[in-house]
Write a protein that holds these residues in place. Structure first.
Motif, PDB file in Angstrom:
ATOM      1  N   CYS A  22      54.677  28.028  35.521  1.00  0.00           N
ATOM      2  CA  CYS A  22      53.454  28.442  35.650  1.00  0.00           C
ATOM      3  C   CYS A  22      53.052  29.024  37.014  1.00  0.00           C
ATOM      4  CB  CYS A  22      52.538  26.901  35.617  1.00  0.00           C
ATOM      5  SG  CYS A  22      52.788  26.010  37.244  1.00  0.00           S
ATOM      6  N   GLY A  23      51.930  29.441  37.318  1.00  0.00           N
ATOM      7  CA  GLY A  23      51.224  30.191  38.471  1.00  0.00           C
ATOM      8  C   GLY A  23      50.038  30.495  38.823  1.00  0.00           C
ATOM      9  N   GLN A  24      49.706  31.343  39.787  1.00  0.00           N
ATOM     10  CA  GLN A  24      48.180  31.440  40.053  1.00  0.00           C
ATOM     11  C   GLN A  24      47.945  32.312  39.020  1.00  0.00           C
ATOM     12  OE1 GLN A  24      47.996  34.805  43.117  1.00  0.00           O
ATOM     13  NE2 GLN A  24      50.001  34.426  43.520  1.00  0.00           N
ATOM     14  N   MET A  25      46.557  32.061  38.648  1.00  0.00           N
ATOM     15  CA  MET A  25      45.785  32.640  37.503  1.00  0.00           C
ATOM     16  C   MET A  25      45.199  34.162  37.884  1.00  0.00           C
ATOM     17  SD  MET A  25      44.852  28.862  35.761  1.00  0.00           S
ATOM     18  CE  MET A  25      43.670  29.405  34.416  1.00  0.00           C
ATOM     19  N   HIS A  26      44.769  34.693  36.910  1.00  0.00           N
ATOM     20  CA  HIS A  26      43.757  35.837  36.954  1.00  0.00           C
ATOM     21  C   HIS A  26      44.561  36.945  37.608  1.00  0.00           C
ATOM     22  CE1 HIS A  26      40.501  32.813  36.388  1.00  0.00           C
ATOM     23  NE2 HIS A  26      40.825  32.179  37.515  1.00  0.00           N
ATOM     24  N   GLY A  27      45.575  37.119  38.420  1.00  0.00           N
ATOM     25  CA  GLY A  27      45.766  38.218  39.077  1.00  0.00           C
ATOM     26  C   GLY A  27      46.582  39.337  38.181  1.00  0.00           C
ATOM     27  N   VAL A  28      47.136  40.285  38.594  1.00  0.00           N
ATOM     28  CA  VAL A  28      47.661  41.382  37.626  1.00  0.00           C
ATOM     29  C   VAL A  28      48.785  42.082  38.421  1.00  0.00           C
ATOM     30  CG1 VAL A  28      45.748  43.022  38.090  1.00  0.00           C
ATOM     31  CG2 VAL A  28      47.329  43.432  36.073  1.00  0.00           C
ATOM     32  N   VAL A  29      49.889  42.275  38.088  1.00  0.00           N
ATOM     33  CA  VAL A  29      50.878  43.161  38.385  1.00  0.00           C
ATOM     34  C   VAL A  29      51.470  44.151  37.414  1.00  0.00           C
ATOM     35  CG1 VAL A  29      52.894  41.691  37.929  1.00  0.00           C
ATOM     36  CG2 VAL A  29      53.306  43.327  39.587  1.00  0.00           C
TER      37      VAL A  29
ATOM     38  N   CYS B 220      41.736  41.898  33.662  1.00  0.00           N
ATOM     39  CA  CYS B 220      40.994  43.102  32.829  1.00  0.00           C
ATOM     40  C   CYS B 220      40.181  43.651  33.735  1.00  0.00           C
ATOM     41  CB  CYS B 220      40.468  42.695  31.785  1.00  0.00           C
ATOM     42  SG  CYS B 220      41.691  42.298  30.423  1.00  0.00           S
ATOM     43  N   ALA B 221      39.447  42.957  34.833  1.00  0.00           N
ATOM     44  CA  ALA B 221      38.477  43.723  35.541  1.00  0.00           C
ATOM     45  C   ALA B 221      39.029  44.591  36.615  1.00  0.00           C
ATOM     46  CB  ALA B 221      37.862  42.700  36.495  1.00  0.00           C
ATOM     47  N   THR B 222      40.269  44.284  37.235  1.00  0.00           N
ATOM     48  CA  THR B 222      41.045  45.039  38.239  1.00  0.00           C
ATOM     49  C   THR B 222      41.424  46.181  37.572  1.00  0.00           C
ATOM     50  OG1 THR B 222      41.531  42.910  39.448  1.00  0.00           O
ATOM     51  CG2 THR B 222      42.790  45.036  39.897  1.00  0.00           C
ATOM     52  N   LEU B 223      42.070  46.111  36.280  1.00  0.00           N
ATOM     53  CA  LEU B 223      42.666  47.228  35.626  1.00  0.00           C
ATOM     54  C   LEU B 223      41.421  48.216  35.124  1.00  0.00           C
ATOM     55  CD1 LEU B 223      45.174  45.565  33.246  1.00  0.00           C
ATOM     56  CD2 LEU B 223      45.591  47.170  35.287  1.00  0.00           C
TER      57      LEU B 223
ATOM     58  N   GLY C  57      39.972  37.483  31.124  1.00  0.00           N
ATOM     59  CA  GLY C  57      38.774  38.302  30.585  1.00  0.00           C
ATOM     60  C   GLY C  57      39.375  39.183  29.389  1.00  0.00           C
ATOM     61  N   TYR C  58      38.075  39.473  28.773  1.00  0.00           N
ATOM     62  CA  TYR C  58      38.438  40.146  27.331  1.00  0.00           C
ATOM     63  C   TYR C  58      39.362  39.533  26.558  1.00  0.00           C
ATOM     64  CZ  TYR C  58      35.236  43.421  29.376  1.00  0.00           C
ATOM     65  OH  TYR C  58      33.928  44.141  29.957  1.00  0.00           O
ATOM     66  N   PHE C  59      39.281  38.174  26.282  1.00  0.00           N
ATOM     67  CA  PHE C  59      40.060  37.575  25.390  1.00  0.00           C
ATOM     68  C   PHE C  59      39.654  36.438  24.789  1.00  0.00           C
ATOM     69  CE2 PHE C  59      42.969  33.723  24.716  1.00  0.00           C
ATOM     70  CZ  PHE C  59      43.914  34.171  23.874  1.00  0.00           C
TER      71      PHE C  59
END
Length: 463
Positions: A82-89, A149-152, A197-199
């Protein structure tokens, strides 16, 4: 004699990596390790950006697992992450390599040149005026700054060429799973997908039509798998863990922390670490008449009813650092541990004051432009004890505004179970919880998200 069968649990958090070996029969932790990642890196967006170096995070994972006892690791037959949510790589190709010695995989390394930084949940580059230009998601959940999704979408508008350099995107814990399983295409759990988001949680699908309509590169979206299911298998023996070991799809650290803590569904769980969350379990999505509460996917098709504040232990840590800096400017260095010890001792003996602090140092997702402030300062409440107690009270009062005690009463909650170092080490905060919610606050043996990740994959069989 029954063959030993253990589970490796991993939590890839905002500031540290934690791992454990869990015995599903005795429900005991047999070993554990943790390491601070020290992964924060400067952002070209200044204080509005929040980025982390993924190779440093992967290095911390290796450090922790490699220091677990080998005689236990060789009996691991499932891995939960598991891990920190929301972020994107983002990454391209296989952005990792195996470092071998005499044919044995010693560790995995992330290849920095083949990937972006991790844009974390604390990233605030998506201002309200930008978010207002985006189409409304087909979901009961909104999309906020710091969400994948917001970051992308921000990158699509401001740095479209950057997106063209990559073929995959996911959370950092999904990246680790893809690395361990050597996946061409990353997978993401419904828990982490909902944090982007967008899910649509009820259909278990991305809003691909909506995103395609604004030319979002939907090919970057990872494949969705239900939490608790397998993402693949370990492609190589790793630190003694056998090749072919099933690896669960990465889950949310909040959900895993809850499953590790919850003893009955009449418990509410309050976690205060970097941020703060208060959660109860529900069978379905319901209208509670409160826009500060979210229903997040949990396990077994249930939901977590959550008030998730951006302001928790991070606010108190900032206050402590401020005091340290002030003392340093006078020529005195005081260790952080001593500052904490003194503040808590002072706060316990402080009387109530009329000082009112708004602790929204990081704003909130439902009110991102809010700032911290202090009102009703007078000669009777300027002592350090009063200020610290007021700050602790204000953090719980803010959480209570987001999820009032009436919601817990309606859910027939009997007690609040505490979790997170920010709460367990701070008796002043604990007293504030009992005051605002009129419920007993207790600490159980659970609360570890790495343990929760192990518990959540108990049912996975060989893939």
């Amino acid at each position: 004699m029954t063959e030993k069968a253990y589970i490796l649990g991993m939590d890839i958090g905002t500031t540290s990596v934690k791992v454990c070996i869990y015995d599903p029969i005795t429900k005991e932790l047999l070993a554990k390790q943790n390491k601070d990642t020290a992964a924060n890196i400067p952002s070209d967006q200044g204080i509005e950006g929040n980025k982390q170096d993924v190779p440093k995070i992967v290095s911390a994972v290796h450090y922790c697992v490699s220091r677990l006892p080998r005689d236990l690791l060789r009996h691991v037959n499932r891995i939960g992450v598991c891990g920190q949510m929301h972020g994107v790589v983002l990454w391209r190709n296989r952005a990792w390599e195996k470092i071998e010695k005499e044919g044995v995989v010693m560790r995995f390394d992330a290849i920095r040149e083949n990937m972006s930084a991790l844009y974390t949940w604390q990233d605030t580059r998506c201002k309200p005026e930008f978010l207002e230009t985006l189409p409304k998601p087909d979901s009961h959940l909104k999309c906020y700054s710091g969400y994948g999704c917001a970051t992308l979408l921000w990158m699509l508008k401001h740095k479209p060429e950057k997106l063209k350099n990559f073929s995959c995107s996911a959370t950092v814990q999904d990246f680790v799973v893809a690395m361990l399983c050597d996946l061409d295409t990353p997978v993401i759990s419904d828990q982490n997908a909902a944090s982007w988001g967008y899910f649509n949680t009820e259909q278990n699908e991305w809003n691909t039509e909506i995103l395609s309509s604004i030319e979002f590169p939907v090919n970057l979206l990872p494949k969705i798998i239900k939490s608790g299911e397998a993402a693949g298998i370990l492609k190589s023996s790793w630190n003694g863990i056998p090749e072919g070991t099933p690896v669960g799809v990465a889950m949310g650290d909040l959900q895993c922390s809850i499953i590790s803590t919850l003893e009955t569904e009449q418990d509410a769980v309050l976690n205060i670490s970097t941020s703060a969350q208060l959660a109860i379990v529900s069978d379905s999505i319901s209208d509670l008449g409160c826009n500060t509460i979210e229903h997040l996917p949990y396990f077994d098709n249930k939901y977590l009813v959550v008030a998730a504040s951006l302001n928790g232990g991070n606010v108190l840590a900032t206050f402590v650092k401020m005091l340290q800096q002030w003392m340093l400017e006078f020529g005195f260095h005081i260790p952080q541990s001593k500052v904490w010890e003194k503040l808590i001792a002072l706060g316990l003996n402080a009387s109530d004051s009329n000082m009112k602090i708004s602790p929204l140092l990081l704003g909130e997702r439902h009110t991102p432009t809010s700032k911290a402030s202090v009102e009703n300062i007078d000669l009777s409440n300027i002592q350090l004890a009063s200020v610290f107690k007021s700050l602790c009270d204000s953090l719980i009062e803010n959480l209570h505004c987001m999820m009032p005690k009436e919601i817990l009463q309606k859910g027939k909650i009997k007690r609040i179970v505490g979790n997170g170092s920010g709460l367990s080490r701070n008796v002043v905060l604990q007293r504030a919880v009992e005051h605002y919610y009129s419920l007993p606050l207790e600490f159980t043996s659970g609360g570890d998200a790495a343990r929760g990740a192990a518990i959540a994959v108990v049912k996975i069989q060989n893939v």
